[in-house]
Design an enzyme around this catalytic site. Structure first.
Site, PDB file in Angstrom:
ATOM      1  N   ASP A  76       0.811  -1.217   0.000  1.00  0.00           N
ATOM      2  CA  ASP A  76       0.000   0.000   0.000  1.00  0.00           C
ATOM      3  C   ASP A  76       0.848   1.273   0.000  1.00  0.00           C
ATOM      4  OD1 ASP A  76       1.021  -0.065   2.529  1.00  0.00           O
ATOM      5  OD2 ASP A  76      -0.900  -0.025   3.582  1.00  0.00           O
TER       6      ASP A  76
ATOM      7  N   HIS B  56      18.426  29.447   0.673  1.00  0.00           N
ATOM      8  CA  HIS B  56      17.939  30.457  -0.270  1.00  0.00           C
ATOM      9  C   HIS B  56      17.680  31.778   0.442  1.00  0.00           C
ATOM     10  CE1 HIS B  56      16.190  31.844  -4.008  1.00  0.00           C
ATOM     11  NE2 HIS B  56      15.129  32.257  -3.357  1.00  0.00           N
TER      12      HIS B  56
ATOM     13  N   LYS C 160      15.419  42.918 -14.128  1.00  0.00           N
ATOM     14  CA  LYS C 160      14.337  42.164 -14.754  1.00  0.00           C
ATOM     15  C   LYS C 160      12.992  42.826 -14.486  1.00  0.00           C
ATOM     16  CE  LYS C 160      15.005  38.054 -12.965  1.00  0.00           C
ATOM     17  NZ  LYS C 160      14.988  36.587 -12.760  1.00  0.00           N
TER      18      LYS C 160
ATOM     19  N   ARG D 179       8.945  41.687 -14.435  1.00  0.00           N
ATOM     20  CA  ARG D 179       8.057  40.526 -14.487  1.00  0.00           C
ATOM     21  C   ARG D 179       6.879  40.804 -15.401  1.00  0.00           C
ATOM     22  NH1 ARG D 179       7.719  35.794 -12.697  1.00  0.00           N
ATOM     23  NH2 ARG D 179       9.561  36.079 -11.381  1.00  0.00           N
TER      24      ARG D 179
ATOM     25  N   ASP E 276      24.375  31.227  -8.935  1.00  0.00           N
ATOM     26  CA  ASP E 276      23.019  31.213  -8.384  1.00  0.00           C
ATOM     27  C   ASP E 276      22.965  30.095  -7.351  1.00  0.00           C
ATOM     28  OD1 ASP E 276      20.447  31.999  -7.951  1.00  0.00           O
ATOM     29  OD2 ASP E 276      19.712  31.550  -9.964  1.00  0.00           O
TER      30      ASP E 276
ATOM     31  N   THR F 231      14.828  24.797 -13.394  1.00  0.00           N
ATOM     32  CA  THR F 231      14.620  24.578 -14.827  1.00  0.00           C
ATOM     33  C   THR F 231      15.730  25.186 -15.657  1.00  0.00           C
ATOM     34  OG1 THR F 231      13.313  26.604 -15.091  1.00  0.00           O
ATOM     35  CG2 THR F 231      12.127  24.592 -14.474  1.00  0.00           C
TER      36      THR F 231
ATOM     37  N   GLY G 126      15.737  28.334 -16.611  1.00  0.00           N
ATOM     38  CA  GLY G 126      15.192  29.421 -17.418  1.00  0.00           C
ATOM     39  C   GLY G 126      15.801  30.771 -17.090  1.00  0.00           C
TER      40      GLY G 126
END
Length: 306
Positions: free
Chosen positions: A36, A131, A195, A197, A221, A226, A228
């Site tokens: 299960d 972070h 940047k 948004r 970073d 991803t 991007g």
């Protein structure tokens, strides 16, 4: 007497730690699953009166519970001290509520781990390049959080990639102060992009704060998901005249085909990641180079475990 255990997905890092320090016993466990989906766990090594280390990142909900359940058992069976080594702390981007009703999952995960029973001489948790540094203050009670910066590894990787004359850059203003601090330590210039948004999924780069024409650019970073944002930033630096672009991350998460996207972009000479996340060591790509945090962990354990 000292002993190291790990969750299933972090067995590779436990092996590295044991190779670096032979004074630790290799902790054995049994893990299997019922039809299960429920997980059976058993501590096979004796932990009574020992300093116990468990390596296990909260990379998914199931991994978090595996770590939590194992840690609770360590206390039950007499561990003298307990150190949780969490190379990657999941939900670290969910450290505050932006919209009404949002769950601050980073905080609830810290509170969950704080609920682990305290061993006779205390519990501590080692966290790496969070972070948001304030996350460590979400831990409650008698558990002691220790935030470890992978600064030396990042500087070492940056020097290997950029040499003596390069620009240390970031993907946006969010990491600008940290990158600027690193750049100052190395005696070089820092750069970041501005940047705007457009939507929840898309951003537009509007400018760069530094002259990168004819320069090698190394982008840092704290995590790559991803890829991007990293690709967009690299393209901006390339368009501004950068001759060579590389990237460094502490937490290479690389879900799905993220590394393939980075490689296909044709923008990067190399991507360096630590082994804080299991995905980073599983990716097979000529673009990727891994640096281990094993020595950082052992050095910190030596300073906190007698």
């Amino acid at each position: 007497m000292k002993i190291i255990f790990s969750t299933q997905n972090y067995a590779y890092l436990k092996t590295k730690l044991l190779a670096l320090d032979s004074s630790y016993e290799d902790g054995a466990t049994e893990v299997r699953f019922f039809p299960d989906g429920e997980r059976y766990q058993r501590i096979l090594s004796d932990v009574n009166g020992k300093d116990v280390v468990i390596v296990g990142g909260t990379i998914a909900d199931s991994d978090t519970l595996e770590l939590f359940d194992m840690a609770c058992a360590i206390e039950k069976y007499g561990g003298k001290t307990l150190t949780l080594v969490i190379p990657y702390f999941g939900y670290s981007t969910m450290e505050r509520a932006v919209k009404p009703g949002e769950v601050v999952t980073g905080k609830s995960r810290a509170r969950l781990l704080s609920a682990i029973p305290i061993t006779g001489r205390g519990n501590q948790v080692l966290l790496f390049d969070l972070h948001t540094s304030g996350l460590q203050h979400y831990f409650e009670g008698n558990i002691r959080p220790v935030h470890i910066y992978c600064k030396d590894l990042v500087i070492e990787a940056a020097r290997e990639l950029g040499g003596e004359d390069f620009i240390l850059a970031c993907t946006d203003t969010g990491r600008a102060k940290w990158v600027e601090s690193l750049a100052n330590d190395m005696g070089i210039f820092a750069a970041f992009v501005f940047k705007r948004r457009i939507s929840a999924e898309n951003t537009q780069i509007t400018g760069i704060n530094a002259d990168v024409k004819g320069k090698n650019v190394v982008i840092y970073d704290d995590m790559i998901r991803t890829g991007g944002s990293l690709i967009n930033a690299a393209q901006a630096y390339k368009d501004a005249g950068a001759t060579k672009i590389s990237a460094i991350t502490t937490h290479g998460i690389f879900p799905n085909n993220a590394m393939e996207r980075l490689q296909k972009s044709g923008l990067f000479e190399c991507v360096v990641s630590t082994d804080s996340h299991p995905n980073a060591v599983k990716v097979e790509s000529p673009l990727l180079k891994i640096k281990s945090i094993d020595r950082l962990i052992i050095d910190k354990l030596e300073g906190t475990i007698a």
